[in-house]
Write an enzyme that holds these catalytic residues in place. Structure first.
Site, PDB file in Angstrom:
ATOM      1  N   ASN A   1      -1.063   8.153  -1.000  1.00 52.29           N
ATOM      2  CA  ASN A   1       0.031   7.548  -1.761  1.00 52.29           C
ATOM      3  C   ASN A   1       1.098   8.599  -2.071  1.00 52.29           C
ATOM      4  O   ASN A   1       0.789   9.777  -2.299  1.00 52.29           O
ATOM      5  CB  ASN A   1      -0.469   6.832  -3.017  1.00 52.29           C
ATOM      6  CG  ASN A   1      -1.354   7.659  -3.914  1.00 52.29           C
ATOM      7  OD1 ASN A   1      -2.049   8.564  -3.454  1.00 52.29           O
ATOM      8  ND2 ASN A   1      -1.345   7.371  -5.189  1.00 52.29           N
ATOM      9  N   GLU A  10       4.237   8.873  -4.600  1.00 51.79           N
ATOM     10  CA  GLU A  10       4.934   8.238  -5.719  1.00 51.79           C
ATOM     11  C   GLU A  10       6.377   8.723  -5.811  1.00 51.79           C
ATOM     12  O   GLU A  10       6.792   9.659  -5.113  1.00 51.79           O
ATOM     13  CB  GLU A  10       4.159   8.515  -7.019  1.00 51.79           C
ATOM     14  CG  GLU A  10       2.772   7.886  -6.949  1.00 51.79           C
ATOM     15  CD  GLU A  10       2.006   7.899  -8.259  1.00 51.79           C
ATOM     16  OE1 GLU A  10       2.391   8.640  -9.188  1.00 51.79           O
ATOM     17  OE2 GLU A  10       1.007   7.158  -8.344  1.00 51.79           O
ATOM     18  N   CYS A  63       2.102   3.135  -1.067  1.00 50.35           N
ATOM     19  CA  CYS A  63       0.636   3.243  -1.097  1.00 50.35           C
ATOM     20  C   CYS A  63       0.109   3.950   0.157  1.00 50.35           C
ATOM     21  O   CYS A  63       0.746   3.929   1.214  1.00 50.35           O
ATOM     22  CB  CYS A  63      -0.002   1.865  -1.169  1.00 50.35           C
ATOM     23  SG  CYS A  63       0.309   0.968  -2.687  1.00 50.35           S
ATOM     24  N   GLU A  65      -2.303   3.137   2.187  1.00 48.76           N
ATOM     25  CA  GLU A  65      -2.549   2.269   3.357  1.00 48.76           C
ATOM     26  C   GLU A  65      -1.262   2.035   4.132  1.00 48.76           C
ATOM     27  O   GLU A  65      -1.236   2.032   5.364  1.00 48.76           O
ATOM     28  CB  GLU A  65      -3.093   0.909   2.923  1.00 48.76           C
ATOM     29  CG  GLU A  65      -4.378   0.952   2.138  1.00 48.76           C
ATOM     30  CD  GLU A  65      -4.136   1.030   0.630  1.00 48.76           C
ATOM     31  OE1 GLU A  65      -3.312   1.858   0.192  1.00 48.76           O
ATOM     32  OE2 GLU A  65      -4.791   0.278  -0.097  1.00 48.76           O
ATOM     33  N   CYS A 103      -4.166  -3.003  -2.576  1.00 48.19           N
ATOM     34  CA  CYS A 103      -3.326  -3.946  -3.325  1.00 48.19           C
ATOM     35  C   CYS A 103      -2.864  -5.073  -2.390  1.00 48.19           C
ATOM     36  O   CYS A 103      -2.973  -4.968  -1.161  1.00 48.19           O
ATOM     37  CB  CYS A 103      -2.124  -3.229  -3.945  1.00 48.19           C
ATOM     38  SG  CYS A 103      -0.809  -2.816  -2.781  1.00 48.19           S
ATOM     39  N   CYS A 107      -0.396  -4.113   0.371  1.00 50.96           N
ATOM     40  CA  CYS A 107      -1.007  -3.383   1.495  1.00 50.96           C
ATOM     41  C   CYS A 107      -1.830  -4.317   2.374  1.00 50.96           C
ATOM     42  O   CYS A 107      -1.842  -4.175   3.603  1.00 50.96           O
ATOM     43  CB  CYS A 107      -1.871  -2.229   0.982  1.00 50.96           C
ATOM     44  SG  CYS A 107      -0.851  -0.871   0.373  1.00 50.96           S
TER      45      CYS A 107
HETATM   46  N1  THU Z   1      -2.095   2.702  -4.572  1.00 44.64           N
HETATM   47  C1  THU Z   1      -2.390   2.895  -3.261  1.00 44.64           C
HETATM   48  O1  THU Z   1      -2.100   3.941  -2.683  1.00 44.64           O
HETATM   49  N2  THU Z   1      -3.016   1.896  -2.613  1.00 44.64           N
HETATM   50  C2  THU Z   1      -3.357   0.699  -3.172  1.00 44.64           C
HETATM   51  O2  THU Z   1      -3.819  -0.194  -2.456  1.00 44.64           O
HETATM   52  C3  THU Z   1      -3.226   0.504  -4.599  1.00 44.64           C
HETATM   53  C4  THU Z   1      -2.402   1.502  -5.311  1.00 44.64           C
HETATM   54  C5  THU Z   1      -1.388   3.771  -5.297  1.00 44.64           C
HETATM   55  C6  THU Z   1       0.024   3.446  -5.686  1.00 44.64           C
HETATM   56  C7  THU Z   1       0.229   4.360  -6.885  1.00 44.64           C
HETATM   57  O3  THU Z   1       0.632   5.632  -6.424  1.00 44.64           O
HETATM   58  C8  THU Z   1      -1.147   4.489  -7.493  1.00 44.64           C
HETATM   59  O4  THU Z   1      -2.064   4.065  -6.504  1.00 44.64           O
HETATM   60  C9  THU Z   1      -1.342   3.667  -8.756  1.00 44.64           C
HETATM   61  O5  THU Z   1      -1.018   2.331  -8.543  1.00 44.64           O
END
Ligand code: THU
Length: 137
Positions: free
Chosen positions: A45, A47, A56, A58, A89, A92
């Site tokens: 991920n 940010e 994210c 994925e 999520c 994704c």
């Molecule tokens: N996140 C992912 O990388 N993948 C997911 O499927 C769910 C959330 C990340 C996004 C953000 O940087 C952190 O997790 C908190 O939501």
């Protein structure tokens, strides 16, 4: 040879160590394989100070897969690594479904081991896809 699940897990664990998550402190690593290839494609991920700009793990991996192997790929397996097992999520799952079939195995794992494998059908049973677009009169 098709990459084994353990190979994907190791790549996802390594990718998670690269996560840029200064806002949530929640690090995620993902790794996937594609049909007919030995490639292991990973993502973490990333940010952003403008929170909505966050991508994210994925989706980073899916975008890398397309950029490196072209638009005709079929994703054959995904392993997701989080501190405690968590599913992808909804966004994704939708992006994965663009390049996968319903029987795609999605394994939830942690840095210490594999937890449980679901299919895309389990996690996103009713999906919006290009067939829906074609039904537009
Ligand atoms: N996140 C992912 O990388 N993948 C997911 O499927 C769910 C959330 C990340 C996004 C953000 O940087 C952190 O997790 C908190 O939501």
């Amino acid at each position: 040879m098709i990459p084994e699940q353990k190979t994907l897990w190791k790549a996802a664990v390594k990718a998670r160590e690269q996560a840029y998550a200064p806002y949530s402190g929640y690090q995620v690593g993902a790794a996937l394989s594609i049909e007919g290839s030995e490639a292991v494609i990973s993502g973490c991920n990333v940010e952003n100070a403008s929170y909505g700009g966050t991508i994210c793990a994925e989706r980073v991996a899916v975008c890398r897969a397309v950029a490196e192997h072209g638009p005709d790929i079929r994703i054959s397996a995904v392993v997701l690594v989080t501190a405690t097992p968590a599913p992808p999520c909804g966004l994704c799952l939708q992006v994965l479904s663009e390049f996968a079939k319903g029987d795609l195995p999605v394994t939830l794992a942690t840095p210490t081991g594999m937890h449980r494998t679901y299919t895309l059908d389990d996690l996103l049973p009713i999906r919006f896809d290009n067939a829906n677009l074609e039904q537009n009169p």
